[in-house]
Scaffold this motif. Sequence first.
Motif, short mmCIF file in Angstrom:
data_model
loop_
_atom_site.label_atom_id
_atom_site.label_comp_id
_atom_site.label_asym_id
_atom_site.label_seq_id
_atom_site.Cartn_x
_atom_site.Cartn_y
_atom_site.Cartn_z
N HIS A 727 44.89 17.04 -33.88
CA HIS A 727 43.60 17.29 -33.37
C HIS A 727 44.00 17.89 -31.86
O HIS A 727 43.37 18.52 -31.27
N SER A 728 44.87 17.23 -31.38
CA SER A 728 45.02 17.58 -29.79
C SER A 728 45.67 18.98 -29.71
O SER A 728 45.43 19.66 -28.86
N GLU A 729 46.35 19.47 -30.71
CA GLU A 729 46.87 20.67 -30.68
C GLU A 729 45.57 21.78 -30.91
O GLU A 729 45.94 22.84 -30.37
N GLU A 730 44.72 21.33 -31.79
CA GLU A 730 43.81 22.27 -32.17
C GLU A 730 42.63 22.48 -30.72
O GLU A 730 42.13 23.48 -30.54
N ILE A 731 42.39 21.21 -30.18
CA ILE A 731 41.72 21.62 -28.89
C ILE A 731 42.40 22.18 -27.51
O ILE A 731 41.74 22.49 -26.76
#
Length: 984
Positions: A727-731
Amino acid sequence: MVSRPAMSPVSPVWPRKPNLWAFWVLRLVLLLSLKSWAEDTLQHCTWLLVLNKFEKVGLHLSKDRFQDHEPIDTVAKVFQKLTDSPIDPSENYLSFPYYLQINFSCPGQLSIDSCWVGSFYCPILGFSATIHDAIATESTLFIRQNQLVYYFTGTYSTLFDKSHGSSRWVRVLPSECIKRLCPVYFSGNGSEYVLALTTGKNEGYIHIGTITDGLVSFEMVPDGWSVCEKLPGKNCSIDWATYITDERNLLLLVKIDSGQFYLVNFNTEFKTLNILYKIPEFIPEAKELDFLVLLDTVTYTNTPMTPKGLFFNTLNNMLYIWGNFILQSYNREEFIFLADFPKESTIKYMVNSFKGQMAVVTENEEIWYFLEGGYDVYQVVPSQGWRTYLKLQKMQKSPLYSTNESLVSLFYQDENLFQLVYLFDVGKERLVKRLLPVGTLMEYNLPKPFTVVNQGNYKMITFTNTCPFKAIHAVDVPKKQHASRTESYVALPPLVSESLGFHNNNTLAVYQGLVYYLLWLHSKYDKPYADPVHDPTWRWWQHKTKDKDYFFYLFSNRLAAEGIYINMNAYQKLYNMSGDYGIPDLFFLDKGNWFTFTVVLLSHQDTFTSSDSQGPTINVDKKLSLSLVLADPECLSVTATREFLLNRNTLLTKIKVIDKKRCSEQGMVGRNIKKTSMLIKVLGAPGNCIQRTYLGDHIQGIRLVPIFIGCPPGKRLAFDVSYTIKHSEEINKHYFDCVIKDAEMPCFLFRDLFQPFFLVQDLVTGDSGSFLGSYVLKVVGGGRTLNTIRDYTEEEIFRYNSPLDTTNSLIWKTKVERTTEDKKFYIMSHESPGVEWLCLENSPCYDIIPQSIYPPEFFFKLLVSNRGVDNSTYCDYKLTFIVHIHGLPLSSKRSSFIVMVSTSFFIALVVFYILFCLVWPHIVKAWVSFRWKIHNMMAPETYSSSSSSGGFTLHSHSSEGSFEGPSRPGTKEDNVQAKRAKVA
């Protein structure tokens, strides 16, 4: 043979240095036995010693018991040779060592200081070496001898701290006069309990003993006042007590000086006392009745009621008052008199299977049996059925029965009723444990109604069915493993390539090492970071599965090292065990959860038809019906859907039980459990339906199903680091991990939004899903390195996490508006916008100086708790994990200072460069001139020396003018002088 329980798989003994204390004890005792002064004392004592090696385990079958083993590193050398097996060379494999069993017994004596402390406050007239009361909990044994109470705590491997074990009997309550010990059958809040009733100076008080992980403590209640002060009369005596742990209520059987008995309730939490029931003075008149509801209109006999004790079943809220009668109550206010029990007998004690069956033992060793939820009481010993059964046993010459015997104890084990009996055969006196087949005895006692019908020239006997159904079973039931919360593993021995397939010491040592390693993996599977695969055995084989076929190829061709093949599939956790049948022994229900199953009743041929009709009758319910009774209808709801299969003479009843979300509070896993039950009963079945199997005869038609409401054991909360990273990579759209990666603890960048996600993992079913409830997030510790992490104080936790902080100390903030009731902390969920790191001026992560070329970093210890803020579950989840944050910014002052220093240095460097570029040519020119002048000063002396040696002399100016360097540059004046010299 006395032995210790097997090592618990959930709590293996941790590695310690091998200890040979057992051999020293044996040697010491053998030496002492040679002393002359000990000969008389020990001449009647017997020793039984058994020394087993691991290859002998299993030789004695059921008599083998693993004791308190000390794991030793004896298999490491064997494992080092297994170069082509799926093992981890870096792990230290352990095994079970030799173990010694010692049984030392002497007739008649105990190793306790049973001294007499009778005085005016302890009015006991006699003294006896008899143990009057004995109560065993999971870890501790309590006994009462005269007025003294002792306990002994075992050093079992299931205890958290084995140092709590006793080395000898410990006397407790030394200044009290104890007249009775009363058991408490259900634990509560992680503790077990025992009750001690006093007499003499502290009459009217109760000592509540609490056993927590082997530690024993007693508390006297009520505090500051006596129970007798609240009752009519001057004096009173507490004859029995029982403790309801869920409610924290003490039920007391109290006798006042007038001979009247009262049922009294004392609440240990609110310190309140209430009189629940005034017990009648005489036995009620109940001729030709099965039971009698005790109301004001009841007539009584002249036989006095003599209450002896109480029994409370927490599962169904059934309270029994017993003596020369049996009273039962559902609400502790209205009571029912069971008329089948004779007033001429007096009950000594009651035993309960907690599955719907009860038995009582009278003072003259009669055994009576009855089913909870019903009113019929059956005498099984002595009875016609017992006499028939006893004759059959003697015909078979069974060693468990004798003409002269005495009952020592009666107890339930695995739903079966057992007797502990002392046989008085001359020369063969012995104590035996034997099964009491209640089903068989009741079948022998049942009447056999029959009718005689004429069939042609013959008369045939037709027996009438006393049981309303032909067969009963349950289908579509939940798996027993899941319902009863049992974790299971499979661990098969390795294969050997030896032609006969026999194991040797090395293969058995390997097997023990693998089993011990499996137990270690199980006990260590409590990591805060969730593994990618939800299975404790995943880490064992994660890097070896690719070579699985290769290992099998080597073994198949007899090329494997040591001739051993370790199959990876032979060591795994089982989540869906097959072969379950019948209703599970108990059910666990979390908040709002439910379970279903179907009861199938196969009826007799005439159930659905009548003699005067060929079709189905309309009164089927009167012949075949199923009833459901909830012990706590305010906690559970039940629905029953019936379906008649006329062509199969079958009644299907689908049952669904749902938790109403009312009767349990949030608690830790397996704690604060509300214990209740559901009673399933077929109309007319109790006492009339006996099932004959190869395991014996069993009573059918009634079943008490325990239901535990609360947080089920085997659940845990884990940090879903994999999804959090994704999720951190996506946002954030960029790389954020540390330069040096750590698979166990990845990094997160300080300036990125940190949005953690969590998993609820079920260790029993294998399910793993996102935690969708609410939680409170706090930073409770931290440090610049893992070794320097410290826990913060409560005041620091408030300053670092609370939105109410005014000291400029916040470590993080969020845009969540929901807070706790006191507004001190944020309430977050999986839908929260995430955490923004601050590290303000007065926080511990402020202005971290980098220790290397890498940016500053900090380790935060985070606490996640859903207690008091989450309504989705009864589980009080509490998770502590560490987050590695890097790229922390420096303070403004330090940043400004660094900028100023850097700028000044850069400007100085530029200025120096500019000056250097401007001055450098002049410096070079001056340097060349300087060198030329030095050279010219040295040249005349050289030429003078040369001329003198050559035989002629030149003037200095001639010599100076005649010398000309080959390519030396000169000034304008030098060139003019040189020309003048040539002209001259």
